[in-house]
Write a protein that holds these residues in place. Sequence first.
Motif, PDB file in Angstrom:
ATOM      1  N   GLY A 136     -30.765 -26.607  -5.608  1.00 25.44           N
ATOM      2  CA  GLY A 136     -30.021 -27.039  -6.784  1.00 25.44           C
ATOM      3  C   GLY A 136     -29.365 -25.872  -7.493  1.00 25.44           C
ATOM      4  O   GLY A 136     -28.206 -25.964  -7.923  1.00 25.44           O
ATOM      5  N   ARG A 137     -30.085 -24.783  -7.603  1.00 22.93           N
ATOM      6  CA  ARG A 137     -29.530 -23.588  -8.253  1.00 22.93           C
ATOM      7  C   ARG A 137     -28.363 -23.039  -7.434  1.00 22.93           C
ATOM      8  O   ARG A 137     -27.356 -22.606  -7.995  1.00 22.93           O
ATOM      9  N   PHE A 138     -28.507 -23.087  -6.124  1.00 21.13           N
ATOM     10  CA  PHE A 138     -27.439 -22.625  -5.236  1.00 21.13           C
ATOM     11  C   PHE A 138     -26.190 -23.483  -5.413  1.00 21.13           C
ATOM     12  O   PHE A 138     -25.068 -22.964  -5.499  1.00 21.13           O
ATOM     13  N   SER A 139     -26.370 -24.788  -5.461  1.00 17.42           N
ATOM     14  CA  SER A 139     -25.240 -25.705  -5.628  1.00 17.42           C
ATOM     15  C   SER A 139     -24.494 -25.428  -6.930  1.00 17.42           C
ATOM     16  O   SER A 139     -23.250 -25.429  -6.969  1.00 17.42           O
ATOM     17  N   LEU A 140     -25.224 -25.177  -7.999  1.00 19.75           N
ATOM     18  CA  LEU A 140     -24.595 -24.879  -9.282  1.00 19.75           C
ATOM     19  C   LEU A 140     -23.822 -23.567  -9.229  1.00 19.75           C
ATOM     20  O   LEU A 140     -22.714 -23.457  -9.785  1.00 19.75           O
ATOM     21  N   PHE A 141     -24.387 -22.569  -8.564  1.00 14.14           N
ATOM     22  CA  PHE A 141     -23.694 -21.289  -8.453  1.00 14.14           C
ATOM     23  C   PHE A 141     -22.401 -21.437  -7.665  1.00 14.14           C
ATOM     24  O   PHE A 141     -21.338 -20.937  -8.074  1.00 14.14           O
ATOM     25  N   VAL A 142     -22.471 -22.127  -6.528  1.00 20.36           N
ATOM     26  CA  VAL A 142     -21.285 -22.314  -5.690  1.00 20.36           C
ATOM     27  C   VAL A 142     -20.201 -23.076  -6.453  1.00 20.36           C
ATOM     28  O   VAL A 142     -19.016 -22.726  -6.411  1.00 20.36           O
ATOM     29  N   SER A 143     -20.604 -24.125  -7.167  1.00 23.12           N
ATOM     30  CA  SER A 143     -19.637 -24.916  -7.938  1.00 23.12           C
ATOM     31  C   SER A 143     -18.988 -24.074  -9.036  1.00 23.12           C
ATOM     32  O   SER A 143     -17.777 -24.157  -9.268  1.00 23.12           O
ATOM     33  N   SER A 144     -19.790 -23.255  -9.705  1.00 24.14           N
ATOM     34  CA  SER A 144     -19.251 -22.399 -10.763  1.00 24.14           C
ATOM     35  C   SER A 144     -18.294 -21.365 -10.183  1.00 24.14           C
ATOM     36  O   SER A 144     -17.226 -21.089 -10.762  1.00 24.14           O
ATOM     37  N   TYR A 145     -18.678 -20.787  -9.071  1.00 27.23           N
ATOM     38  CA  TYR A 145     -17.819 -19.777  -8.445  1.00 27.23           C
ATOM     39  C   TYR A 145     -16.476 -20.376  -8.049  1.00 27.23           C
ATOM     40  O   TYR A 145     -15.420 -19.786  -8.289  1.00 27.23           O
ATOM     41  N   TRP A 146     -16.512 -21.558  -7.447  1.00 26.65           N
ATOM     42  CA  TRP A 146     -15.255 -22.211  -7.050  1.00 26.65           C
ATOM     43  C   TRP A 146     -14.383 -22.483  -8.282  1.00 26.65           C
ATOM     44  O   TRP A 146     -13.207 -22.143  -8.303  1.00 26.65           O
ATOM     45  N   GLN A 147     -14.975 -23.101  -9.279  1.00 29.01           N
ATOM     46  CA  GLN A 147     -14.201 -23.552 -10.430  1.00 29.01           C
ATOM     47  C   GLN A 147     -13.649 -22.384 -11.250  1.00 29.01           C
ATOM     48  O   GLN A 147     -12.486 -22.407 -11.700  1.00 29.01           O
ATOM     49  N   LEU A 148     -14.459 -21.352 -11.431  1.00 29.31           N
ATOM     50  CA  LEU A 148     -14.052 -20.242 -12.292  1.00 29.31           C
ATOM     51  C   LEU A 148     -13.189 -19.203 -11.588  1.00 29.31           C
ATOM     52  O   LEU A 148     -12.325 -18.579 -12.227  1.00 29.31           O
ATOM     53  N   PHE A 149     -13.407 -19.020 -10.279  1.00 26.71           N
ATOM     54  CA  PHE A 149     -12.764 -17.895  -9.612  1.00 26.71           C
ATOM     55  C   PHE A 149     -12.018 -18.247  -8.326  1.00 26.71           C
ATOM     56  O   PHE A 149     -10.893 -17.801  -8.134  1.00 26.71           O
ATOM     57  N   PHE A 150     -12.650 -19.030  -7.459  1.00 26.07           N
ATOM     58  CA  PHE A 150     -12.081 -19.123  -6.119  1.00 26.07           C
ATOM     59  C   PHE A 150     -10.959 -20.144  -5.996  1.00 26.07           C
ATOM     60  O   PHE A 150     -10.079 -19.984  -5.141  1.00 26.07           O
ATOM     61  N   GLU A 151     -10.968 -21.175  -6.788  1.00 24.70           N
ATOM     62  CA  GLU A 151      -9.951 -22.224  -6.641  1.00 24.70           C
ATOM     63  C   GLU A 151      -8.539 -21.642  -6.735  1.00 24.70           C
ATOM     64  O   GLU A 151      -7.650 -22.004  -5.951  1.00 24.70           O
ATOM     65  N   ALA A 152      -8.319 -20.736  -7.664  1.00 26.74           N
ATOM     66  CA  ALA A 152      -6.999 -20.110  -7.800  1.00 26.74           C
ATOM     67  C   ALA A 152      -6.665 -19.278  -6.568  1.00 26.74           C
ATOM     68  O   ALA A 152      -5.511 -19.256  -6.106  1.00 26.74           O
ATOM     69  N   ASN A 153      -7.678 -18.606  -6.000  1.00 29.68           N
ATOM     70  CA  ASN A 153      -7.465 -17.848  -4.771  1.00 29.68           C
ATOM     71  C   ASN A 153      -7.053 -18.758  -3.625  1.00 29.68           C
ATOM     72  O   ASN A 153      -6.163 -18.434  -2.838  1.00 29.68           O
ATOM     73  N   TRP A 154      -7.735 -19.905  -3.540  1.00 28.94           N
ATOM     74  CA  TRP A 154      -7.440 -20.821  -2.442  1.00 28.94           C
ATOM     75  C   TRP A 154      -6.003 -21.332  -2.521  1.00 28.94           C
ATOM     76  O   TRP A 154      -5.321 -21.444  -1.504  1.00 28.94           O
ATOM     77  N   GLU A 155      -5.527 -21.618  -3.704  1.00 27.11           N
ATOM     78  CA  GLU A 155      -4.150 -22.089  -3.865  1.00 27.11           C
ATOM     79  C   GLU A 155      -3.145 -21.036  -3.400  1.00 27.11           C
ATOM     80  O   GLU A 155      -2.076 -21.376  -2.882  1.00 27.11           O
ATOM     81  N   LEU A 156      -3.508 -19.762  -3.561  1.00 30.46           N
ATOM     82  CA  LEU A 156      -2.617 -18.685  -3.134  1.00 30.46           C
ATOM     83  C   LEU A 156      -2.622 -18.493  -1.620  1.00 30.46           C
ATOM     84  O   LEU A 156      -1.579 -18.206  -1.018  1.00 30.46           O
ATOM     85  N   ILE A 157      -3.794 -18.628  -0.992  1.00 28.90           N
ATOM     86  CA  ILE A 157      -3.888 -18.318   0.440  1.00 28.90           C
ATOM     87  C   ILE A 157      -3.724 -19.532   1.344  1.00 28.90           C
ATOM     88  O   ILE A 157      -3.543 -19.369   2.551  1.00 28.90           O
ATOM     89  N   ALA A 158      -3.761 -20.742   0.789  1.00 26.87           N
ATOM     90  CA  ALA A 158      -3.638 -21.948   1.616  1.00 26.87           C
ATOM     91  C   ALA A 158      -2.385 -21.925   2.499  1.00 26.87           C
ATOM     92  O   ALA A 158      -2.449 -22.316   3.670  1.00 26.87           O
ATOM     93  N   PRO A 159      -1.216 -21.473   1.980  1.00 30.87           N
ATOM     94  CA  PRO A 159      -0.037 -21.422   2.854  1.00 30.87           C
ATOM     95  C   PRO A 159      -0.218 -20.512   4.066  1.00 30.87           C
ATOM     96  O   PRO A 159       0.401 -20.740   5.114  1.00 30.87           O
ATOM     97  N   LEU A 160      -1.070 -19.492   3.941  1.00 30.96           N
ATOM     98  CA  LEU A 160      -1.332 -18.611   5.083  1.00 30.96           C
ATOM     99  C   LEU A 160      -2.032 -19.369   6.200  1.00 30.96           C
ATOM    100  O   LEU A 160      -1.775 -19.123   7.390  1.00 30.96           O
ATOM    101  N   PHE A 161      -2.898 -20.302   5.838  1.00 26.45           N
ATOM    102  CA  PHE A 161      -3.595 -21.106   6.841  1.00 26.45           C
ATOM    103  C   PHE A 161      -2.633 -22.077   7.526  1.00 26.45           C
ATOM    104  O   PHE A 161      -2.760 -22.346   8.716  1.00 26.45           O
ATOM    105  N   VAL A 162      -1.677 -22.596   6.764  1.00 25.42           N
ATOM    106  CA  VAL A 162      -0.666 -23.471   7.355  1.00 25.42           C
ATOM    107  C   VAL A 162       0.127 -22.701   8.407  1.00 25.42           C
ATOM    108  O   VAL A 162       0.387 -23.206   9.516  1.00 25.42           O
ATOM    109  N   ARG A 163       0.507 -21.475   8.072  1.00 25.23           N
ATOM    110  CA  ARG A 163       1.257 -20.648   9.018  1.00 25.23           C
ATOM    111  C   ARG A 163       0.430 -20.333  10.259  1.00 25.23           C
ATOM    112  O   ARG A 163       0.933 -20.371  11.390  1.00 25.23           O
ATOM    113  N   GLU A 164      -0.860 -20.050  10.056  1.00 23.72           N
ATOM    114  CA  GLU A 164      -1.733 -19.755  11.202  1.00 23.72           C
ATOM    115  C   GLU A 164      -1.889 -20.984  12.087  1.00 23.72           C
ATOM    116  O   GLU A 164      -1.905 -20.882  13.315  1.00 23.72           O
TER     117      GLU A 164
END
Length: 240
Positions: A136-164
């Motif tokens: 449960g603690r792990f799930s909360l950490f992962v969710s917080s990390y995604w919401q606070l930090f990684f989601e914006a990163n994913w939006e930036l790099i997603a086009p790179l995956f499309v190209r790959e």
Amino acid sequence: MITIPLPSSSPLSNTISYSVSPLFEMAASLHTLAQPTPPERFNEWAQELLAQFQSARLIKDWEYFLPLFRYGIPDSFDPVHTKGVMAVDDQYEYFVTLPTESFIRSLEPVLEEWNRQHDIPNVVFDIQEDADYMKGRFSLFVSSYWQLFFEANWELIAPLFVREAEHIHDALHELPKCLCYLQEIKPEITYESETQVLVCPSQETNGGVQQLILYPSHFYAQKPSLTRKDLCAYLLYSFL
């Protein structure tokens, strides 16, 4: 070594495919962050992120979970299983419904490697005492990390995956182009025309498989990793 049949009578796409998962890529970013010295291209990113962890009061949680990411990426983030897991709610539901036994089992290889080189971390004692609490603690950490930090990163790099993905599709049109593409990732890969099999040298796994699944990654910065699970071989690599 691992061998994969590539008969000339069958389309390459029947045997070789790829899988991309935002959740797996998030785990790959934590794997890179967990390295004692991140690769040069991620140095600035890592320093900024750790400073942001401090500001968001997540640094203690990160230090607690770091042993789960230093020596690998837990199988619970497998791109095939987490392909459609994107939003925070999706991630939370995924980990809530994931059986605790399966989750803990996915951590065993990375924790075994950690324990060989370091003192046993607190997360191991918590797993032994109350695995559900730790999950449960792990799930909360992962969710917080995604919401606070990684989601914006994913939006930036997603086009790179499309190209790959476009590059992979193009390579699968004909065998010479496919072999060239795979050798750019892992030069030791060869094709035996007489037996019509792809040969992938591997120190850790041996035998024949039926499928090769490519895991392209932006944040994974280690050498290409070839693993085998049942009748599939998985090739994790950085496409930068």
